[in-house]
Design an enzyme around this catalytic site. Structure first.
Site, PDB file in Angstrom:
ATOM      1  N   GLY A  12      26.835  35.494  37.460  1.00 49.95           N
ATOM      2  CA  GLY A  12      25.978  36.083  38.717  1.00 49.95           C
ATOM      3  C   GLY A  12      26.310  34.891  39.789  1.00 49.95           C
ATOM      4  N   ARG A  88      30.480  42.153  21.800  1.00 54.43           N
ATOM      5  CA  ARG A  88      29.864  42.605  22.938  1.00 54.43           C
ATOM      6  C   ARG A  88      28.821  43.840  22.491  1.00 54.43           C
ATOM      7  NH1 ARG A  88      35.297  41.931  24.453  1.00 54.43           N
ATOM      8  NH2 ARG A  88      35.568  40.703  26.264  1.00 54.43           N
ATOM      9  N   ASP A 148      40.118  41.961  32.485  1.00 51.53           N
ATOM     10  CA  ASP A 148      41.117  41.945  31.260  1.00 51.53           C
ATOM     11  C   ASP A 148      42.471  41.877  31.709  1.00 51.53           C
ATOM     12  OD1 ASP A 148      39.009  42.017  29.862  1.00 51.53           O
ATOM     13  OD2 ASP A 148      38.816  44.284  29.737  1.00 51.53           O
ATOM     14  N   ARG A 151      43.646  38.551  32.627  1.00 51.51           N
ATOM     15  CA  ARG A 151      44.037  37.705  31.439  1.00 51.51           C
ATOM     16  C   ARG A 151      45.113  38.228  30.968  1.00 51.51           C
ATOM     17  NH1 ARG A 151      37.657  38.002  29.225  1.00 51.51           N
ATOM     18  NH2 ARG A 151      36.949  35.944  30.109  1.00 51.51           N
ATOM     19  N   HIS A 175      36.301  47.895  27.039  1.00 55.95           N
ATOM     20  CA  HIS A 175      36.304  46.454  27.476  1.00 55.95           C
ATOM     21  C   HIS A 175      35.654  45.788  26.038  1.00 55.95           C
ATOM     22  CE1 HIS A 175      35.629  42.672  29.360  1.00 55.95           C
ATOM     23  NE2 HIS A 175      34.313  42.538  29.037  1.00 55.95           N
TER      24      HIS A 175
HETATM   25  P1  NAI Z   1      23.567  34.130  31.505  1.00 54.01           P
HETATM   26  O1  NAI Z   1      22.858  33.809  30.485  1.00 54.01           O
HETATM   27  O2  NAI Z   1      24.196  32.877  32.103  1.00 54.01           O
HETATM   28  O3  NAI Z   1      22.962  34.742  32.863  1.00 54.01           O
HETATM   29  C1  NAI Z   1      22.153  35.925  32.584  1.00 54.01           C
HETATM   30  C2  NAI Z   1      21.048  35.817  33.541  1.00 54.01           C
HETATM   31  O4  NAI Z   1      20.137  37.225  33.690  1.00 54.01           O
HETATM   32  C3  NAI Z   1      20.088  34.600  33.442  1.00 54.01           C
HETATM   33  O5  NAI Z   1      19.995  33.922  34.132  1.00 54.01           O
HETATM   34  C4  NAI Z   1      18.633  35.649  32.905  1.00 54.01           C
HETATM   35  O6  NAI Z   1      17.471  34.799  33.303  1.00 54.01           O
HETATM   36  C5  NAI Z   1      18.902  36.652  33.753  1.00 54.01           C
HETATM   37  N1  NAI Z   1      17.960  38.082  33.390  1.00 54.01           N
HETATM   38  C6  NAI Z   1      17.693  38.267  32.359  1.00 54.01           C
HETATM   39  N2  NAI Z   1      16.895  39.464  32.226  1.00 54.01           N
HETATM   40  C7  NAI Z   1      16.925  39.753  33.642  1.00 54.01           C
HETATM   41  C8  NAI Z   1      16.056  40.708  34.466  1.00 54.01           C
HETATM   42  N3  NAI Z   1      15.523  41.698  33.785  1.00 54.01           N
HETATM   43  N4  NAI Z   1      16.025  40.720  35.908  1.00 54.01           N
HETATM   44  C9  NAI Z   1      16.977  39.643  36.483  1.00 54.01           C
HETATM   45  N5  NAI Z   1      17.484  38.797  35.726  1.00 54.01           N
HETATM   46  C10 NAI Z   1      17.624  38.751  34.437  1.00 54.01           C
HETATM   47  O7  NAI Z   1      24.608  34.962  31.252  1.00 54.01           O
HETATM   48  P2  NAI Z   1      26.255  35.271  31.791  1.00 54.01           P
HETATM   49  O8  NAI Z   1      27.138  34.565  31.046  1.00 54.01           O
HETATM   50  O9  NAI Z   1      26.076  35.410  33.321  1.00 54.01           O
HETATM   51  O10 NAI Z   1      26.448  36.743  31.238  1.00 54.01           O
HETATM   52  C11 NAI Z   1      25.670  37.896  31.800  1.00 54.01           C
HETATM   53  C12 NAI Z   1      26.172  39.208  31.158  1.00 54.01           C
HETATM   54  O11 NAI Z   1      27.463  39.513  31.814  1.00 54.01           O
HETATM   55  C13 NAI Z   1      26.295  39.357  29.832  1.00 54.01           C
HETATM   56  O12 NAI Z   1      25.815  40.558  29.027  1.00 54.01           O
HETATM   57  C14 NAI Z   1      27.804  39.047  29.480  1.00 54.01           C
HETATM   58  O13 NAI Z   1      27.935  39.597  28.098  1.00 54.01           O
HETATM   59  C15 NAI Z   1      28.220  39.707  30.511  1.00 54.01           C
HETATM   60  N6  NAI Z   1      29.847  39.519  30.788  1.00 54.01           N
HETATM   61  C16 NAI Z   1      30.332  40.662  31.305  1.00 54.01           C
HETATM   62  C17 NAI Z   1      31.819  40.699  31.563  1.00 54.01           C
HETATM   63  C18 NAI Z   1      32.587  41.542  32.130  1.00 54.01           C
HETATM   64  O14 NAI Z   1      33.867  41.414  31.878  1.00 54.01           O
HETATM   65  N7  NAI Z   1      32.113  42.795  31.862  1.00 54.01           N
HETATM   66  C19 NAI Z   1      32.478  39.047  31.634  1.00 54.01           C
HETATM   67  C20 NAI Z   1      31.423  38.111  31.416  1.00 54.01           C
HETATM   68  C21 NAI Z   1      30.259  38.195  30.858  1.00 54.01           C
END
Ligand code: NAI
Length: 308
Positions: A12, A88, A148, A151, A175
Site C-alpha cells: 500500500g 497465496r 506478473d 516479472r 495469479h
Molecule cells: P503488509 O502486512 O505489509 O500490509 C498489510 C496492511 O493491511 C497492514 O498494515 C495491516 O495493518 C493492514 N490491515 C489489515 N487489516 C486491515 C483492515 N481491516 N483495514 C485496514 N487495514 C488493514 O502486507 P503487504 O506486503 O502490503 O501485502 C498486502 C496484501 O497484498 C497481501 O495479501 C499480499 O499477499 C498481497 N499482495 C498481492 C500482490 C498481487 O500481485 N496481487 C503482490 C504483493 C502482495
C-alpha cells in the site's frame, strides 16, 4: 483524482509513493487498522514531496472511512501477505473477511469508485468484491497480470541479454504459482518472436522463473515483495486517471470470454477512465487454452471456500 489505498503496509505504501511520484492524483488517502500507522506513512511520504517534486496530498487515517469519501479509485491491499513456503491460497481465511468489510466501507462513502483488488488470493478476492460490492463489473479490477507480466519481461530480458524496453510479453490466467500463463508464443524482442532467440531450455527456464517470481522474492525477503506490486498498481491507477486506454492484463469477471464464466481471471483489457473499457481476446494455442482452463478450475475450487 482522489485515490484511497487501504492497507498502509509494504504494498500500500509503495503504491501510494509511486502514485505521488507520477504526480497525476490530487489526493491519496491511506487507511490502515493499526493505530497511527497510516498517518505516519502519509506524513513520511509527504516529507518527500519537496525532495521528489510532487504536489499530490497524502493523508492517513486509522479506519475513518469518511475521509475516503468521493474517491475515484480505491486500492485494497489490506490483509496478510504470505511467508516463505506459503501459497497465496492459504491466506483466504483471514483476507476474505478483511476484503469484504473494507469493500463495504469503501462503497458506502464512494458509490462511484473503481476498486483495484490486490490482497491475495487475488483472483478469489476480486470475485468476492464482485459478489458483495454491488458495483458494475467494469469498476472492479484485480491486479496480478500487470505484475506478473513485468516479472516475465524481466526474465525475458535477462535470458535474451537485452534491455527491458526491447522486450514485450504478457502473463494471463491465474495469479498463482501454478495457474500463471506466460504467453511465450506471443512474446517479442523488437517485434520478433522471442522463440527465435531462445533455446527450449531457456524458454522453459523463463516460464518457470516467472511463475515462481513471487515465491522467489518471498524466500529472499521473508515476506512478499512490494516495489513491483506497488508500481504495477500505480500503472493501472495512472491508466484510469489519464484515460490512457492502455492494454493491461488484469483479473476481470469473465462472461464467456476465453471460454469461462462466473470467475475472475487474468486477461488483457483496455483500461481507461471508466475502468475496464474492453476485454481483449488474443488467440490462444490449444495448449494455452488448456492451461487457461486448468487455472480456471483451480481458482473456482478456491472460490468455493468463500462459501458465498
Ligand atoms: P503488509 O502486512 O505489509 O500490509 C498489510 C496492511 O493491511 C497492514 O498494515 C495491516 O495493518 C493492514 N490491515 C489489515 N487489516 C486491515 C483492515 N481491516 N483495514 C485496514 N487495514 C488493514 O502486507 P503487504 O506486503 O502490503 O501485502 C498486502 C496484501 O497484498 C497481501 O495479501 C499480499 O499477499 C498481497 N499482495 C498481492 C500482490 C498481487 O500481485 N496481487 C503482490 C504483493 C502482495
Amino acid at each position: 483524482m482522489k485515490v484511497t489505498v487501504v492497507g498502509a503496509g509494504a504494498v500500500g505504501a509503495s503504491c501510494a509513493e509511486y502514485i505521488a511520484m507520477k504526480n497525476f492524483a490530487s489526493e491519496v488517502v491511506l487507511v490502515d487498522i493499526k493505530e497511527g500507522f497510516a498517518e505516519g506513512k502519509a506524513m513520511d511520504l509527504m516529507q518527500t514531496a519537496s525532495l521528489n517534486g510532487f504536489d499530490t496530498k497524502i493523508t492517513g487515517t486509522t479506519g475513518d472511512y469518511s475521509k475516503t469519501a468521493g474517491s475515484d479509485v480505491a486500492v485494497i491491499t489490506s490483509g496478510i501477505p504470505r511467508k516463505p513456503g506459503m501459497t497465496r491460497e492459504e491466506l483466504i481465511g483471514i483476507n476474505a473477511g478483511i476484503v469484504k468489510e473494507v469493500t463495504a466501507n469503501l462503497v458506502k462513502y464512494s458509490p462511484n469508485v473503481i476498486i483495484i483488488v490486490v490482497s491475495n488470493p487475488m483472483d478469489t478476492m476480486a470475485y468476492l468484491v464482485h459478489k458483495t460490492s454491488g458495483l458494475p463489473k467494469e469498476r472492479i479490477i484485480g491486479m496480478g497480470g500487470a505484475l506478473d507480466s513485468a516479472r516475465f519481461k524481466y526474465r525475458l530480458a535477462e535470458a535474451l541479454e537485452a534491455p527491458i524496453s526491447d522486450v514485450d510479453g504478457m502473463v494471463i490466467a491465474a495469479h498463482s504459482d501454478t495457474g500463471m500463463l506466460p504467453l511465450l508464443s506471443k512474446a517479442t524482442r523488437n517485434g520478433v518472436p522471442v522463440t527465435e532467440f531462445l533455446s527450449e531450455e531457456q524458454q522453459n527456464f523463463v516460464i518457470e522463473e516467472t511463475k515462481v517470481g513471487g515465491a522467489t522474492l518471498t524466500k529472499l525477503l521473508g515476506t512478499s515483495a512490494w516495489y513491483a506490486p506497488g508500481a504495477a498498481v500505480s500503472t493501472i491507477v495512472h491508466a484510469i486517471a489519464c484515460d490512457q486506454k492502455k492494454m493491461i492484463p488484469c483479473s476481470l469477471l469473465l462472461e464467456g470470454e476465453y471460454g469461462q464464466s462466473d470467475i475472475c481471471l487474468g486477461v488483457p483489457a483496455i483500461i481507461g477512465a471508466k475502468g475496464v473499457e474492453k476485454i481483449v481476446t488474443v488467440p490462444l494455442t490449444e495448449a494455452e487454452q488448456a492451461k487457461f482452463n486448468e487455472a480456471a478450475d483451480a481458482v473456482r475450487a478456491v472460490n468455493g471456500d468463500l462459501k458465498l
